[in-house]
Motif scaffolding. Structure first.
Motif, PDB file in Angstrom:
ATOM      1  N   ASP A 502       1.026  -1.214   0.170  1.00 45.64           N
ATOM      2  CA  ASP A 502      -0.019  -0.019   0.039  1.00 45.64           C
ATOM      3  C   ASP A 502       0.703   1.237  -0.076  1.00 45.64           C
ATOM      4  OD1 ASP A 502      -2.088   1.892   0.107  1.00 45.64           O
ATOM      5  OD2 ASP A 502      -2.336   1.646   2.440  1.00 45.64           O
ATOM      6  N   MET A 503       0.808   1.828  -1.097  1.00 46.21           N
ATOM      7  CA  MET A 503       1.777   3.108  -1.463  1.00 46.21           C
ATOM      8  C   MET A 503       1.286   4.263  -0.655  1.00 46.21           C
ATOM      9  SD  MET A 503       4.539   2.714  -2.984  1.00 46.21           S
ATOM     10  CE  MET A 503       4.567   0.934  -2.222  1.00 46.21           C
ATOM     11  N   ALA A 504      -0.199   4.249  -0.164  1.00 46.03           N
ATOM     12  CA  ALA A 504      -0.748   5.312   0.752  1.00 46.03           C
ATOM     13  C   ALA A 504      -0.082   5.525   1.863  1.00 46.03           C
ATOM     14  CB  ALA A 504      -2.110   5.022   0.685  1.00 46.03           C
ATOM     15  N   SER A 505       0.627   4.575   2.569  1.00 49.31           N
ATOM     16  CA  SER A 505       1.085   4.597   3.646  1.00 49.31           C
ATOM     17  C   SER A 505       2.343   5.379   3.683  1.00 49.31           C
ATOM     18  CB  SER A 505       1.537   3.203   4.379  1.00 49.31           C
ATOM     19  OG  SER A 505       2.452   2.513   3.382  1.00 49.31           O
ATOM     20  N   PHE A 522      10.493   8.307  -4.312  1.00 51.17           N
ATOM     21  CA  PHE A 522      10.168   7.369  -5.432  1.00 51.17           C
ATOM     22  C   PHE A 522      11.375   7.113  -6.337  1.00 51.17           C
ATOM     23  CE2 PHE A 522       6.162   8.746  -3.551  1.00 51.17           C
ATOM     24  CZ  PHE A 522       5.517   7.615  -3.111  1.00 51.17           C
ATOM     25  N   ASP A 523      11.301   5.818  -6.981  1.00 48.91           N
ATOM     26  CA  ASP A 523      12.333   5.644  -7.771  1.00 48.91           C
ATOM     27  C   ASP A 523      11.488   4.876  -9.069  1.00 48.91           C
ATOM     28  OD1 ASP A 523      14.452   4.812  -9.429  1.00 48.91           O
ATOM     29  OD2 ASP A 523      15.173   3.027  -8.250  1.00 48.91           O
ATOM     30  N   PHE A 524      11.789   5.612 -10.329  1.00 53.61           N
ATOM     31  CA  PHE A 524      11.043   5.281 -11.670  1.00 53.61           C
ATOM     32  C   PHE A 524      11.449   3.833 -11.899  1.00 53.61           C
ATOM     33  CE2 PHE A 524      11.132   4.775 -16.169  1.00 53.61           C
ATOM     34  CZ  PHE A 524       9.612   5.021 -16.434  1.00 53.61           C
ATOM     35  N   GLU A 525      12.704   3.660 -11.826  1.00 53.45           N
ATOM     36  CA  GLU A 525      13.073   2.159 -12.247  1.00 53.45           C
ATOM     37  C   GLU A 525      12.373   1.094 -11.472  1.00 53.45           C
ATOM     38  OE1 GLU A 525      15.158   5.222 -14.188  1.00 53.45           O
ATOM     39  OE2 GLU A 525      15.182   4.903 -12.039  1.00 53.45           O
ATOM     40  N   SER A 526      12.030   1.240 -10.205  1.00 55.08           N
ATOM     41  CA  SER A 526      11.350   0.217  -9.400  1.00 55.08           C
ATOM     42  C   SER A 526       9.860   0.489  -9.281  1.00 55.08           C
ATOM     43  CB  SER A 526      12.077   0.301  -7.999  1.00 55.08           C
ATOM     44  OG  SER A 526      11.755   1.580  -7.263  1.00 55.08           O
ATOM     45  N   LEU A 527       9.370   1.511  -9.436  1.00 51.27           N
ATOM     46  CA  LEU A 527       8.026   1.788  -9.078  1.00 51.27           C
ATOM     47  C   LEU A 527       7.436   2.549 -10.311  1.00 51.27           C
ATOM     48  CD1 LEU A 527       5.333   1.303  -7.772  1.00 51.27           C
ATOM     49  CD2 LEU A 527       5.841   3.225  -6.085  1.00 51.27           C
ATOM     50  N   LYS A 528       6.733   2.330 -11.166  1.00 50.67           N
ATOM     51  CA  LYS A 528       6.151   3.251 -12.293  1.00 50.67           C
ATOM     52  C   LYS A 528       4.752   4.019 -11.991  1.00 50.67           C
ATOM     53  CE  LYS A 528       9.457   1.795 -15.096  1.00 50.67           C
ATOM     54  NZ  LYS A 528      10.110   0.772 -14.224  1.00 50.67           N
ATOM     55  N   THR A 529       3.915   3.359 -11.329  1.00 48.27           N
ATOM     56  CA  THR A 529       2.518   3.933 -10.938  1.00 48.27           C
ATOM     57  C   THR A 529       2.042   3.239 -10.034  1.00 48.27           C
ATOM     58  OG1 THR A 529       0.463   4.301 -11.865  1.00 48.27           O
ATOM     59  CG2 THR A 529       1.484   2.426 -12.575  1.00 48.27           C
ATOM     60  N   PHE A 530       1.049   3.780  -9.266  1.00 48.46           N
ATOM     61  CA  PHE A 530       0.290   3.329  -8.301  1.00 48.46           C
ATOM     62  C   PHE A 530      -0.965   4.287  -8.046  1.00 48.46           C
ATOM     63  CE2 PHE A 530       3.293   6.346  -5.980  1.00 48.46           C
ATOM     64  CZ  PHE A 530       2.416   6.843  -5.025  1.00 48.46           C
ATOM     65  N   GLN A 531      -1.925   4.013  -7.073  1.00 51.82           N
ATOM     66  CA  GLN A 531      -3.037   4.864  -6.887  1.00 51.82           C
ATOM     67  C   GLN A 531      -3.515   4.876  -5.405  1.00 51.82           C
ATOM     68  OE1 GLN A 531      -7.051   2.028  -7.860  1.00 51.82           O
ATOM     69  NE2 GLN A 531      -6.192   3.434  -9.449  1.00 51.82           N
TER      70      GLN A 531
END
Length: 810
Positions: A502-505, A522-531
């Motif tokens: 849960d990225m909201a945390s 945040f690192d683009f190479e490890s995480l591209k998107t979340f909501q």
């Protein structure tokens, strides 16, 4: 005539409308009537209104039991504890009411919760508290001795303010031989002396009589006047009026000097005995003398004061015509002037009760005001019709009593559409021309919490550049609430999910203003998107809420240096040795430097350059493909070993780079072939193990490719036909794993980032490929790129592409 017919039709229409209005009057309650005598003591009980109306006495204070009507309310008061109506101050019927008609005082009694109005009538009965009074204590008459028997002589009438039986009933005359008293039986009861025996001036020149006026009360009261009669010498003929009674009609508000009527009398005598002089009688009310005047020579009665129908509708004028004989003879006649009502009084609107603030959830039919109207005019001129302004959610309902209305709601109210109303009440009488009165009532609508907070956009797309500073503001959400005050005070919170991913945390929101900050980088190479979801809650009771979904897209930064894939030595350094025969021709491919950048777009677009070379005339490096070729053939003077240092850098704003060292040994052809065989054997062994992995990778990539083609076809058929699609050519270069293509759709510019495509390939906007919408200038703040500027879903190079580059296919 046409005007008169038109006026008559107007009056008939008004009468019909008034009759229909009264037919539909809603009867609220019956009227209670009490009767008390005048001059009753203060505090005397009139009656128990609450008991007679059937109202619970214990609720009188709570329901604000009170009298609200008229200026005469001070005469009576009501006890709020037991509902008893009592006299507040001394009552004099003669001050309140004129004439013999019933003296009735109407009271309005109001209770609330629920709102009710009742009508109480109190009749004030007369008490014989006044004696008859003559205005003059002495009265003189002159009568000729030859006056005919039966001749009547009017004398001053007595006045008694009491009404009915308590007023003057009869007159008595003192004992005498020549006169008797006679009363003209009308409402004024005018006394006359009637000659019953001829007078003889020589026998008795003066007669003194006492006239007594007696009322009909119990006990009786009386008053007297002394009448002195002087006997004059004869004047044979009395004047004669052309009519005993003149009846005329006069419009109210007649201008000064208007001729009302002309009284005409004649006398057969000649000379001074035949010359007539007119005068008004002395027994009329003072107002008659103020309003009318009589020409003593012509007998013309004219207007000299304001004529008001609402004050008096009939005037009775006694006119005397006397000759100039000695003694003069007199004749009396009467002029009855009926006043015609003119519509000169506009209606009067009185607001008895008003609730100036009403809740927007009030039910239809809620009473907010009680209104009464009145018009001083009479007949059709006094009939009043009430109406309300259009386009307001209120209605005016008539009561069973004339000219009483209640203002009620007729539909549901909505403060968010209209927060207050100016209600215009119009009262119009039926006169010609009609007169109107207006009153504006202002009603405020109070708020209830009936609207949830609203977000202007849902979902929201947030584009965040990677490597953001933890704890710094990155974005803000805002909701609006149509309600007011506490009902519109909004607080925010992020929905937390009890999951590991849960990225909201890692986000924090200010509950007051909706400002969101990231707690991690945040690192683009490890995480591209979340909501995540944000909930907006108002402070009403009960509270209402709504949520919005925020889709976060991480944007790439040039934070990865190029990685050399080939050459790579056994110890991991970017260094390799290549052997070529000395007899190769110009353009011979010596080797190819292969590199990879984890970034995308321009950040991953690699360029090759020679940083160091032993002989610039012998070797050349393709800046896009990384291929090293010979520029010419080797000569005997050329060195056998050449060192090339290749610089590989990306195209980021601040470019990053890496270097590779290639050592080229020029050998004789036989040695080159031997070395080539050994090298081929080693390479074949390495490639055998690599082929197995390539087969697995190729199968996976083929499956993904087929799925992507199907997805693109579905998107193509489901897309809006107005959506513009353009086909662009690829940038013609070779040697890196990433490239970009720009195109425009609508008012946005897009960039496609990914593996190289062949010329003529079609780019499908709206797909989930590596699409970048170029942002407008000047729209970044605090490391944040606003939604609507960039639509971007990066995809790293696949293992298959890396393998193909490694094998030298790309």
């Amino acid at each position: 005539m046409a005007h008169r017919r038109q006026r008559r039709r107007w009056e008939y229409a008004c009468v019909l409308r008034f009759f229909l209005l009264m037919c539909f009057v809603e009867r609220a309650s019956a009227q209670i009537r009490y009767s008390i005598p005048e001059e009753i003591k203060d505090g005397s009980v009139v009656g128990n209104v609450a008991k007679d109306l059937g109202i619970d006495v214990s609720t009188l204070v709570e329901r604000r039991f009170r009298i609200v009507s008229g200026t005469k309310d001070a005469l009576f008061q009501v006890n709020h504890n037991n509902g008893v109506l009592y006299v507040h101050k001394e009552i004099d019927r003669e001050e309140l009411c004129n004439g013999n008609s019933a003296c009735l005082i109407s009271l309005k009694v109001v209770v609330e919760n629920p709102l009710e109005i009742h009508y109480v009538g109190v009749e004030i009965t007369d008490v014989n508290d006044h004696s008859p009074v003559f205005l003059e204590k002495e009265q003189h008459l002159e009568i000729a001795e030859q006056t005919m028997l039966g001749t009547r002589f009017q004398i001053q009438a007595a006045r008694d303010p009491d009404a009915g039986l308590n007023s003057v009933r009869l007159y008595k005359l003192s004992q005498n031989h020549h006169f008797e008293i006679e009363i003209r039986d009308d409402e004024d009861k005018i006394p006359f002396l009637v000659l019953k025996k001829a007078l003889d001036r020589e026998d008795k020149p003066k007669h003194r009589l006492i006239v007594t006026a007696v009322d009909g009360g119990s006990p009786q009261r009386s008053g007297t006047v002394n009448v002195t009669i002087t006997v004059l010498d004869s004047n044979d003929n009395r004047p004669v009026c052309s009519q005993d009674t003149y009846s005329v009609r006069l419009r109210e508000n007649a201008t000064l000097g208007t001729l009302v009527v002309k009284v005409n009398a004649t006398d057969l005598d000649e000379g001074s005995n035949g010359q007539l002089e007119y005068s008004l009688g002395r027994n009329m009310k003072n107002k008659v003398y103020e309003i009318f005047e009589l020409d003593s020579l012509t007998g013309e009665i004219r207007v000299k004061g304001a004529v008001d129908f609402e004050d008096t509708d009939v005037y009775k004028l006694d006119v005397q015509a006397s000759d100039k004989g000695q003694p003069p003879l007199t004749v009396e006649c009467r002029a009855i002037i009926k006043i015609i009502d003119v519509n000169d009084n506009p209606p009067v609107i009185e607001v008895t009760s008003l609730s100036s603030v009403i809740s927007e959830d009030s039910k239809s039919g809620t009473v907010i005001s009680l209104i009464s109207v009145a018009d001083k005019d009479s007949g059709i001129n006094g009939k009043v019709l009430c109406s309300i302004s259009n386009n307001v959610p209120f209605d005016l309902k008539p009561s069973y009593q004339d000219n009483m209305y209640s203002l009620v709601t007729k539909q549901r109210l909505d403060r968010e559409i209209v927060s207050s109303y100016d209600i215009i009440i119009t009262a119009t009488d039926c006169g010609h021309p009609p007169l109107s009165a207006f009153k504006t009532l202002t009603v405020q609508i109070s708020d209830v919490n009936d609207n949830s907070p609203e977000f202007s956009q849902n979902p929201i797309e947030l584009y965040l550049v990677e490597n953001n500073t933890p704890g710094v503001f990155i974005f803000s959400v805002s909701a609006t609430d149509k309600d007011s005050n506490e009902n519109a005070a909004i607080s925010y919170h992020i929905v937390r999910e009890a999951t590991q991913n849960d990225m909201a945390s890692f986000l924090n929101i200010n509950s007051d203003n909706g400002h969101i900050s990231a707690l991690k980088s945040f690192d683009f190479e490890s995480l591209k998107t979340f909501q995540f979801q944000v909930v907006a809650t108002d402070s009403g009771t009960p509270s209402l809420s709504s949520n919005v979904t925020v889709n976060v897209f991480i944007l790439d930064q040039n934070d990865n240096a190029p990685v050399i894939l080939y050459p790579v030595s056994s110890n991991g350094s970017a260094e390799g040795v290549e052997e070529i025969p000395r007899n190769v021709n110009a353009g011979h491919l010596v080797t190819k430097v292969r590199a990879y950048d984890a970034d995308i777009g321009y950040n991953g677009w690699l360029l090759f350059s020679l940083q160091e070379v032993t002989d610039h005339s012998l070797f050349a490096l393709d800046r896009y493909t990384g291929q090293i070729r010979t520029l010419r053939s080797f000569t005997e003077t050329d060195e056998a070993e050449h060192k090339l240092v290749i610089l590989v850098k990306d195209n980021g704003n601040i470019s990053l780079s890496a270097t590779a060292t290639v050592i080229i040994n020029a050998v004789e052809p036989k040695e080159a072939f031997a070395a080539s065989d050994v090298k081929s054997a080693v390479k074949e062994e390495e490639e055998n193990s690599l082929i197995f992995y390539l087969i697995i990778t190729l199968g996976s990539v083929s499956t993904l490719f087929i799925i992507s083609i199907i997805f693109l076809i579905v998107m193509q058929f489901s897309r809006d036909p107005d959506y513009s699609t353009k086909t662009l050519q690829d940038v013609n270069y070779d040697g890196t794993l990433c490239h970009s293509i720009q195109y425009r759709s609508g008012d946005k510019r897009y960039m496609l980032v990914g593996p190289r495509m062949s010329i003529g390939s079609t780019i499908v906007p709206g797909s989930n490929g590596n699409t970048l919408v170029l942002p407008e200038h000047g729209r970044r703040e605090s490391g944040e790129v606003r939604a609507k500027y960039i639509q971007y879903r990066p995809k790293p190079p696949s293992a298959f592409l890396i393998a193909l580059q490694t094998l030298g296919v790309l």
